[in-house]
Design a protein around this motif. Structure first.
Motif, mmCIF file in Angstrom:
data_model
loop_
_atom_site.group_PDB
_atom_site.id
_atom_site.type_symbol
_atom_site.label_atom_id
_atom_site.label_comp_id
_atom_site.label_asym_id
_atom_site.label_seq_id
_atom_site.Cartn_x
_atom_site.Cartn_y
_atom_site.Cartn_z
ATOM 1 N N GLU A 229 -10.225 66.963 1.263
ATOM 2 C CA GLU A 229 -9.942 67.360 2.646
ATOM 3 C C GLU A 229 -8.477 67.761 2.760
ATOM 4 O OE1 GLU A 229 -11.857 67.591 5.256
ATOM 5 O OE2 GLU A 229 -13.631 66.393 4.840
ATOM 6 N N SER A 230 -8.126 68.448 3.848
ATOM 7 C CA SER A 230 -6.725 68.800 4.058
ATOM 8 C C SER A 230 -6.471 68.983 5.553
ATOM 9 C CB SER A 230 -6.397 70.098 3.318
ATOM 10 O OG SER A 230 -7.189 71.134 3.843
ATOM 11 N N LEU A 231 -5.197 68.977 5.898
ATOM 12 C CA LEU A 231 -4.810 69.243 7.286
ATOM 13 C C LEU A 231 -4.771 70.754 7.499
ATOM 14 C CD1 LEU A 231 -2.007 66.581 7.282
ATOM 15 C CD2 LEU A 231 -3.929 66.561 8.874
ATOM 16 N N LYS A 232 -5.320 71.173 8.631
ATOM 17 C CA LYS A 232 -5.396 72.620 8.908
ATOM 18 C C LYS A 232 -4.602 72.957 10.177
ATOM 19 C CE LYS A 232 -9.963 71.950 7.250
ATOM 20 N NZ LYS A 232 -9.539 70.564 7.212
ATOM 21 N N PRO A 233 -4.249 74.235 10.347
ATOM 22 C CA PRO A 233 -3.544 74.622 11.578
ATOM 23 C C PRO A 233 -4.362 74.187 12.797
ATOM 24 C CG PRO A 233 -3.595 76.448 10.021
ATOM 25 C CD PRO A 233 -4.460 75.367 9.438
ATOM 26 N N GLY A 234 -3.694 73.598 13.768
ATOM 27 C CA GLY A 234 -4.386 73.120 14.973
ATOM 28 C C GLY A 234 -4.784 71.656 14.901
ATOM 29 N N ASP A 235 -4.791 71.086 13.693
ATOM 30 C CA ASP A 235 -5.188 69.678 13.567
ATOM 31 C C ASP A 235 -4.159 68.746 14.197
ATOM 32 O OD1 ASP A 235 -7.552 70.117 12.264
ATOM 33 O OD2 ASP A 235 -6.856 69.446 10.291
ATOM 34 N N VAL A 236 -4.685 67.661 14.765
ATOM 35 C CA VAL A 236 -3.858 66.540 15.221
ATOM 36 C C VAL A 236 -3.751 65.559 14.052
ATOM 37 C CG1 VAL A 236 -3.833 64.532 16.772
ATOM 38 C CG2 VAL A 236 -4.699 66.729 17.595
#
Ligand code: OOG
Length: 269
Positions: A229-236
């Protein structure tokens, strides 16, 4: 499995456990720790978490980001669990600042003061401090409502991971541009206070969160990467609580103030 839930014959054990935890959350009803029912590994627990969130998404919920847990000594000591954990957030968990929540929707909810980020660039795997900072648009004061689906709010590291790290609700305060904020202030040295009906019930500093909340971004990218998994643009990203959690009581007004970032809060019916 003494909770009324949809368990089909063809389900694997991990799917059954995911259905039990999903049912417990929907019915606001506590269940026995899974590890007391069958030996499960940490990888099993993250898979149970993924499957239970998949059920929420199949009902129309949308992923909004991630949270870290046990990023502060205060939380580790309160719960007797010291390893970092991460969970998934959905839009059904959003509590708008100023909203009222109904205790009957929860098993035994608690609240904790946090710092949150919203990203505008992806962040994945092993990243530097500079890369972590560059991926963030906004920083905010936040409150997290946690609600273990296990009896007596007691769990092992593996059990809490399967239960999506007790995630149930979150409130975000006003957004501040991270780079401008860091040009003026030290994000790792902010006072944080949580009040109930105007009286302080928990106080700490942002340094309690992995010494610096920026480290939560680095750790989240690394931990999520271990599970694809990864953090994406828009994620909190909720960086984790700075203090021990406090049990919610009917009629309370809860607020948190993070120095320089502002205030957010909600009330309890
Ligand atoms: C697990 C979640 C911990 C934090 O910020 O440390 C957590 C729990 O205490 O139920 O959210």
């Amino acid at each position: 499995m003494n909770i009324q839930t949809q368990i089909n014959q063809g389900m694997t054990m991990l799917e059954q456990f995911a259905a039990v935890l999903d049912g417990a959350a929907k019915q606001a009803c506590a269940v026995r720790q899974l590890s007391q029912q069958s030996p499960i590994t940490l990888d099993d627990a993250y898979e149970i978490q993924r499957l239970s969130i998949e059920q929420r998404c199949a009902r129309g919920e949308r992923l909004t980001g991630f949270k870290l847990g046990f990023t502060s000594k205060a939380k580790q000591e309160q719960m007797g669990v010291s390893d970092l954990i991460w969970g998934r957030l959905t839009d059904a968990m959003v509590i708008h600042s100023g909203d009222e929540i109904d205790l009957s929707h929860y098993v035994h909810p608690r609240v904790e003061p946090e710092v949150a980020f919203i990203l505008d660039k992806p962040l994945a795997g092993d990243v530097s401090r500079e890369q972590a900072i560059a991926a963030v648009a906004w920083v905010m004061p936040a409150l997290e409502v946690i609600d273990s689906r296990y009896r007596d709010f007691k769990f092992s590291h593996i059990d809490v991971v399967a239960d999506n790290c007790s995630s149930t609700g979150y409130v975000l305060g006003p957004k501040t541009d991270l780079l401008s904020f860091m040009a003026e202030r030290d994000l790792a040295d902010l006072s944080m206070v949580m009040t109930a009906d105007g009286e302080p019930v928990a106080q700490g500093r942002s340094s309690a969160i992995l010494e610096d909340p920026i480290n939560a971004l680095i750790e989240a990218a690394r931990c999520l990467g271990e599970y694809g998994e990864s953090l994406k643009p828009g994620d909190v990203l909720l960086a984790g609580a700075a203090t021990a959690a406090v049990a919610l009581q009917p009629g309370q007004r809860i607020a948190t103030k993070v120095q320089g970032l502002g205030v957010c809060g909600f009330s309890v019916k």
